[in-house]
Design a protein around this motif. Structure first.
Motif, PDB file in Angstrom:
ATOM      1  N   GLU A  84      21.822  42.209  34.729  1.00 32.92           N
ATOM      2  CA  GLU A  84      21.441  42.077  36.146  1.00 32.92           C
ATOM      3  C   GLU A  84      22.242  43.048  37.013  1.00 32.92           C
ATOM      4  OE1 GLU A  84      18.831  40.313  37.306  1.00 32.92           O
ATOM      5  OE2 GLU A  84      18.428  39.856  35.204  1.00 32.92           O
ATOM      6  N   SER A  85      23.521  43.219  36.670  1.00 33.29           N
ATOM      7  CA  SER A  85      24.381  44.189  37.374  1.00 33.29           C
ATOM      8  C   SER A  85      23.816  45.603  37.264  1.00 33.29           C
ATOM      9  CB  SER A  85      25.766  44.195  36.720  1.00 33.29           C
ATOM     10  OG  SER A  85      26.740  43.704  37.563  1.00 33.29           O
ATOM     11  N   LEU A  86      23.404  45.958  36.045  1.00 41.38           N
ATOM     12  CA  LEU A  86      22.864  47.306  35.794  1.00 41.38           C
ATOM     13  C   LEU A  86      21.515  47.485  36.499  1.00 41.38           C
ATOM     14  CD1 LEU A  86      23.862  47.508  32.032  1.00 41.38           C
ATOM     15  CD2 LEU A  86      24.816  48.929  33.850  1.00 41.38           C
ATOM     16  N   LYS A  87      20.731  46.391  36.578  1.00 37.11           N
ATOM     17  CA  LYS A  87      19.459  46.454  37.310  1.00 37.11           C
ATOM     18  C   LYS A  87      19.722  46.699  38.808  1.00 37.11           C
ATOM     19  CE  LYS A  87      16.325  43.174  36.469  1.00 37.11           C
ATOM     20  NZ  LYS A  87      15.817  41.837  36.059  1.00 37.11           N
ATOM     21  N   VAL A 128      34.892  44.450  26.510  1.00 38.86           N
ATOM     22  CA  VAL A 128      34.667  43.686  27.733  1.00 38.86           C
ATOM     23  C   VAL A 128      33.250  43.917  28.265  1.00 38.86           C
ATOM     24  CG1 VAL A 128      35.502  43.254  30.078  1.00 38.86           C
ATOM     25  CG2 VAL A 128      37.126  43.881  28.274  1.00 38.86           C
ATOM     26  N   ILE A 129      32.552  42.797  28.515  1.00 39.15           N
ATOM     27  CA  ILE A 129      31.196  42.869  29.073  1.00 39.15           C
ATOM     28  C   ILE A 129      31.110  41.909  30.271  1.00 39.15           C
ATOM     29  CG2 ILE A 129      30.171  43.512  26.867  1.00 39.15           C
ATOM     30  CD1 ILE A 129      29.135  40.627  26.607  1.00 39.15           C
ATOM     31  N   GLY A 130      29.944  41.855  30.897  1.00 44.16           N
ATOM     32  CA  GLY A 130      29.790  40.994  32.069  1.00 44.16           C
ATOM     33  C   GLY A 130      29.551  41.831  33.313  1.00 44.16           C
ATOM     34  N   PRO A 131      29.382  41.177  34.463  1.00 45.21           N
ATOM     35  CA  PRO A 131      28.967  41.871  35.684  1.00 45.21           C
ATOM     36  C   PRO A 131      29.998  42.893  36.164  1.00 45.21           C
ATOM     37  CG  PRO A 131      29.603  39.611  36.157  1.00 45.21           C
ATOM     38  CD  PRO A 131      29.573  39.737  34.675  1.00 45.21           C
ATOM     39  N   ILE A 132      29.495  43.902  36.877  1.00 41.63           N
ATOM     40  CA  ILE A 132      30.308  45.053  37.280  1.00 41.63           C
ATOM     41  C   ILE A 132      30.470  45.041  38.802  1.00 41.63           C
ATOM     42  CG2 ILE A 132      30.370  47.580  37.280  1.00 41.63           C
ATOM     43  CD1 ILE A 132      28.183  47.263  34.944  1.00 41.63           C
ATOM     44  N   LEU A 133      31.704  45.081  39.264  1.00 42.82           N
ATOM     45  CA  LEU A 133      31.949  45.144  40.714  1.00 42.82           C
ATOM     46  C   LEU A 133      32.050  46.579  41.214  1.00 42.82           C
ATOM     47  CD1 LEU A 133      34.648  42.330  41.234  1.00 42.82           C
ATOM     48  CD2 LEU A 133      32.224  42.223  41.812  1.00 42.82           C
ATOM     49  N   GLN A 134      32.616  47.461  40.372  1.00 45.34           N
ATOM     50  CA  GLN A 134      32.846  48.835  40.845  1.00 45.34           C
ATOM     51  C   GLN A 134      31.535  49.627  40.835  1.00 45.34           C
ATOM     52  OE1 GLN A 134      33.475  47.854  37.760  1.00 45.34           O
ATOM     53  NE2 GLN A 134      33.281  49.533  36.309  1.00 45.34           N
ATOM     54  N   PRO A 135      31.407  50.667  41.700  1.00 43.46           N
ATOM     55  CA  PRO A 135      30.124  51.364  41.819  1.00 43.46           C
ATOM     56  C   PRO A 135      29.789  52.264  40.636  1.00 43.46           C
ATOM     57  CG  PRO A 135      31.762  52.373  43.258  1.00 43.46           C
ATOM     58  CD  PRO A 135      32.406  51.154  42.676  1.00 43.46           C
ATOM     59  N   SER A 145      30.835  49.667  29.880  1.00 39.97           N
ATOM     60  CA  SER A 145      29.546  49.360  30.529  1.00 39.97           C
ATOM     61  C   SER A 145      28.486  50.389  30.173  1.00 39.97           C
ATOM     62  CB  SER A 145      29.715  49.303  32.044  1.00 39.97           C
ATOM     63  OG  SER A 145      30.707  48.384  32.382  1.00 39.97           O
ATOM     64  N   GLU A 146      28.902  51.652  30.043  1.00 33.60           N
ATOM     65  CA  GLU A 146      27.957  52.683  29.584  1.00 33.60           C
ATOM     66  C   GLU A 146      27.451  52.342  28.188  1.00 33.60           C
ATOM     67  OE1 GLU A 146      29.755  56.540  29.736  1.00 33.60           O
ATOM     68  OE2 GLU A 146      29.790  56.568  31.924  1.00 33.60           O
ATOM     69  N   GLY A 147      28.374  51.853  27.348  1.00 33.70           N
ATOM     70  CA  GLY A 147      27.999  51.447  25.990  1.00 33.70           C
ATOM     71  C   GLY A 147      26.987  50.315  26.019  1.00 33.70           C
TER      72      GLY A 147
END
Length: 326
Positions: A316-319, A193-200, A206-208
């Motif tokens: 963009e989420s990670l930025k 699963v990839i894509g934008p992240i809502l949780q802090p 996502s680390e991967g």
């Protein structure tokens, strides 16, 4: 909309998929009972409480996968339970205690709570492609993996794929329990699963992706990725409840891609990351050894997000979280 006046439960609500699922359900007018491990942990609750509609229609409950009856209060009065809670850990020191027990016992705990509720119409289980395509011989050319495939738990055990074992056993336990207790169960099987992240905080996938974007590092030994956008997975859960014809399992893989294809997209979107030299001469001409069927998910109404959009949105989420500069 569609959810006005309906109460549903989401377990493990602070997670990557679950956070998007809660958002989507609130957007559609549902009242959501969301379970988290600790109500005192702002990392588990704040991003959920900030969602549109949360003030009016989100109730948080504390629940623990391994405690009997822990989900009774959250499930009470609901028409559907979305069971997403399951540990994802790496490395694992004690697979039984860290992964298998919480996955299997937790699933049965949630289903036992669900079976007590007369208003309950359906249970939607978040499983994984880990239960479909591991420990079995994959097609070598032009073959398609679909919902009729089942991973081999013994091979997964021998190769120490403990997460896969936990998901296989949990899905099996859910199917058996639902059959024996007259529950309508639908199973969603997402790939990576990839894509934008809502949780802090970052989850494992996502680390991967962060390490892939930053270093171009291969995440998988066979250099093959079975990818799906988190928003598509959340949408599939909602459709699985809302569509009366939803049944059985649903493979959720928007794209099977090679490492090179992903890195070419990353380089096109973010040349400043400097992956150009390493991947400039590679060509994506080799046919993929296998594909994963999208037919059943699409028949449910899932519209898959293009890979380039998913990659851009997670970057963009990670930025935004100051974890990536490009």
């Amino acid at each position: 909309m569609g959810g006005e006046g309906k109460v549903v439960c989401v377990t493990g609500a602070s997670g990557y998929i679950a956070s998007w699922l809660v958002k989507l359900l609130l957007d559609r007018g549902y009242t959501v009972h969301a379970t988290v491990r600790s109500l005192d942990d702002p990392n588990k609750t704040e991003h959920l409480l900030a969602l549109d509609g949360a003030k009016e229609r989100l109730l948080l409950f504390e629940a623990n996968l391994t405690v009997d009856g822990s989900f009774d209060a959250a499930v009470n009065g609901c028409v559907c339970v979305f069971h997403t809670a399951s540990p994802v850990l790496h490395p694992v020191h004690d697979p039984q205690a860290q992964l298998i027990d919480p996955a299997v016992k937790g699933t049965l705990n949630v289903l036992k709570s669900a079976a007590k509720v007369q208003s309950l119409k359906k249970v939607v289980l978040t499983s994984s492609m880990a239960t479909i395509m591991y420990g079995v011989k994959l097609p070598e050319s032009d073959g398609v993996v679909d919902e009729t495939w089942f991973s081999d738990p013994l091979v997964c055990e021998q190769t120490k794929l403990w997460y896969h074992v936990s998901k296989i056993l949990a899905e099996d336990a859910a199917v058996t329990f639902a059959k024996d207790n007259g529950l309508d169960l639908v199973v969603i099987n997402p790939g990576y699963v990839i894509g934008p992240i809502l949780q802090p905080t970052l989850n494992l996938t996502s680390e991967g992706m962060l390490s892939l974007l930053k270093d171009g590092k291969d995440l998988f030994p066979d250099r093959m990725y079975i990818l799906v956008d988190v928003r598509d997975v959340a949408a599939a859960h909602v459709l699985a409840f809302e569509k009366p014809e939803a049944n059985g399992r649903y493979c959720m893989v928007g794209k099977v891609a090679r490492h090179l294809e992903i890195m070419k997209i990353v380089d096109k979107l973010y040349p400043s990351l400097g992956h150009y030299k390493r991947y400039k001469d590679g060509e994506c001409v080799q046919p993929l050894p296998y594909d994963v069927s999208r037919a059943k998910a699409e028949s449910l109404g899932v519209k898959f997000t293009p890979l380039e959009i998913s990659i851009k949105d997670i970057a963009e989420s990670l930025k935004e979280k100051n974890l990536l500069s490009c």
